[in-house]
Design an enzyme around this catalytic site. Structure first.
Site, PDB file in Angstrom:
ATOM      1  N   HIS A 124       4.791   2.445  -5.964  1.00  0.00           N
ATOM      2  CA  HIS A 124       5.679   1.888  -4.925  1.00  0.00           C
ATOM      3  C   HIS A 124       7.028   1.424  -5.476  1.00  0.00           C
ATOM      4  O   HIS A 124       7.963   1.204  -4.709  1.00  0.00           O
ATOM      5  CB  HIS A 124       5.026   0.680  -4.229  1.00  0.00           C
ATOM      6  CG  HIS A 124       3.802   1.030  -3.441  1.00  0.00           C
ATOM      7  ND1 HIS A 124       3.816   1.991  -2.455  1.00  0.00           N
ATOM      8  CD2 HIS A 124       2.530   0.555  -3.491  1.00  0.00           C
ATOM      9  CE1 HIS A 124       2.596   2.094  -1.933  1.00  0.00           C
ATOM     10  NE2 HIS A 124       1.794   1.239  -2.549  1.00  0.00           N
ATOM     11  N   ASP A 161      -3.755   8.055  -3.973  1.00  0.00           N
ATOM     12  CA  ASP A 161      -3.867   6.657  -3.569  1.00  0.00           C
ATOM     13  C   ASP A 161      -3.749   6.592  -2.039  1.00  0.00           C
ATOM     14  O   ASP A 161      -3.063   7.415  -1.431  1.00  0.00           O
ATOM     15  CB  ASP A 161      -2.743   5.847  -4.218  1.00  0.00           C
ATOM     16  CG  ASP A 161      -2.900   4.349  -3.998  1.00  0.00           C
ATOM     17  OD1 ASP A 161      -3.410   3.677  -4.910  1.00  0.00           O
ATOM     18  OD2 ASP A 161      -2.517   3.859  -2.918  1.00  0.00           O
ATOM     19  N   ASP A 248      -8.430   3.583  -3.615  1.00  0.00           N
ATOM     20  CA  ASP A 248      -8.497   2.826  -2.356  1.00  0.00           C
ATOM     21  C   ASP A 248      -8.719   3.664  -1.093  1.00  0.00           C
ATOM     22  O   ASP A 248      -8.937   3.075  -0.024  1.00  0.00           O
ATOM     23  CB  ASP A 248      -7.285   1.875  -2.220  1.00  0.00           C
ATOM     24  CG  ASP A 248      -5.973   2.478  -2.655  1.00  0.00           C
ATOM     25  OD1 ASP A 248      -5.918   3.698  -2.888  1.00  0.00           O
ATOM     26  OD2 ASP A 248      -4.961   1.728  -2.752  1.00  0.00           O
TER      27      ASP A 248
HETATM   28 ZN   LIG Z   1      -2.942   1.954  -2.882  1.00  0.00          ZN
END
Ligand SMILES: [Zn+2]
Length: 343
Positions: A124, A161, A248
């Site tokens: 990110h 992810d 995740d």
């Molecule tokens: Zn994540």
């Protein structure tokens, strides 16, 4: 087959308190790998530090100094999700450096593939902003490093992810040398990753977003990888594959709502390994991004190593999701195949 494991206890010193992204994640993964005998099967390497010049291939100099100053002043919150302690700047340099070590060992042929078990995660982080638990964009720094130091022209970054890797996408949005492929829950944090985000200028077509509706799982993920990533990667002909591995999307992870199983992750890793074997002499580097259920992350990293090492058995202690899933996948994948001429 030789698989490298890059790890150092320094990664536990990025102290985030009671935050969901905390050192227990790596403690759980490493103790599970140890109990399962995987640490002995893998070839271990300590991470090196990333240099400031290497970070500056992705991040603004003022941003890097700001992170250093926040650490010197005792740490603090960089955004509503992202916290630093006094050691976090050093640890973050080792997180990016861990990926550089992984790239070096794979490119020099010391191992076939490698997994950098690092934190803080990175996908990110943008040129001048920390967000989503990420400080420096480890995988983006690694891709720039591979292009600059090993005479490469084409690097693939695959990101499974559950969150879209907005920082990685932004870094390479206009860069035709890096193919960025992401599967992610959508709509969801951080809000980017629509199918029509495909890159710009010379980079048009080298960003491939595969948003997923909450509730989809193994079958949909595997089809995304097999029917979109595989043909697009064959056309692109990467010389190295980097993977932002976040666990995740698992059904038992409480941060998101996808339904992937540990077996599903192993199958995705198998697709990536076969692609690397077919296209780039097996050169494949994984890095840990998210994944907040400790048992899931530990078992999934182990399963990843089992695939990389060619171990025949995949252990999935949690099994598959039994949730009912939303429809609409066929039309969705057709749309994405059409945008990216994936046939
Ligand atoms: Zn994540």
């Amino acid at each position: 087959m030789k698989a490298g494991l890059i790890y150092d206890p320094i990664y536990l010193e990025h102290d985030t308190g009671s935050h969901v992204e905390n050192s227990q994640r790596l403690v759980a993964i490493m103790s599970h790998l140890g109990e399962a005998g995987l640490i002995n099967q893998a070839t271990t390497f300590p991470p090196r530090l990333a240099s400031i010049e290497e970070l500056e291939m992705v991040h603004a100099p003022e941003y890097i100094s700001k992170i250093k100053i926040v650490a010197e002043r005792g740490g603090g919150w960089l955004d509503p999700d992202t916290v630093m302690c006094p050691k976090s700047y050093d640890v973050a340099l080792y997180a990016a450096g861990g990926l550089l070590t992984a790239v070096e060992t794979v490119m020099k042929g010391e191992v076939d593939s490698a997994f950098a078990l690092v934190r803080p995660p990175g996908h990110h982080a943008t040129r001048n902003r920390a967000m989503g638990f990420c400080i420096f964009n480890n995988v983006a720094v690694a891709a720039k490093f591979a292009l600059a130091n090993f005479n490469l022209n084409r690097v693939l970054i695959a990101d499974f992810d559950v969150h879209h890797g907005n920082g990685t996408q932004e870094t390479f949005y206009a860069d035709p040398r890096v193919l960025y492929f992401s599967t992610h829950q959508y709509p969801f944090y951080p809000g980017t990753g629509r199918i029509d985000e495909i890159g710009t200028g010379e980079g048009e077509g080298t960003t491939v977003n595969f948003p997923m509706i909450a509730g989809w799982g193994d079958e949909e993920y595997l089809r995304a990888f097999n029917e979109v990533l595989v043909p697009v990667a064959r056309r692109f002909q990467p010389q190295l594959i980097l993977v932002s591995a976040g666990f995740d999307p698992h059904w038992a992870d409480s941060l998101a709502m996808m339904q992937v199983s540990i077996t599903g992750f192993a199958q995705i890793v198998m697709v990536l390994k076969e692609l690397a074997d077919e296209l780039c002499q097996g050169r494949l580097v994984f890095t840990l991004e998210g994944g907040y259920n400790l048992q899931v992350s530990a078992s999934s990293v182990k399963a990843t190593f089992d695939v990389l090492l060619g171990n025949p058995e995949i252990v999935d202690p949690l099994g598959k999701s039994s949730a009912r899933k939303p429809g609409g996948f066929d039309q969705h994948i057709e749309k994405i195949k059409k945008i990216h001429h994936a046939t």
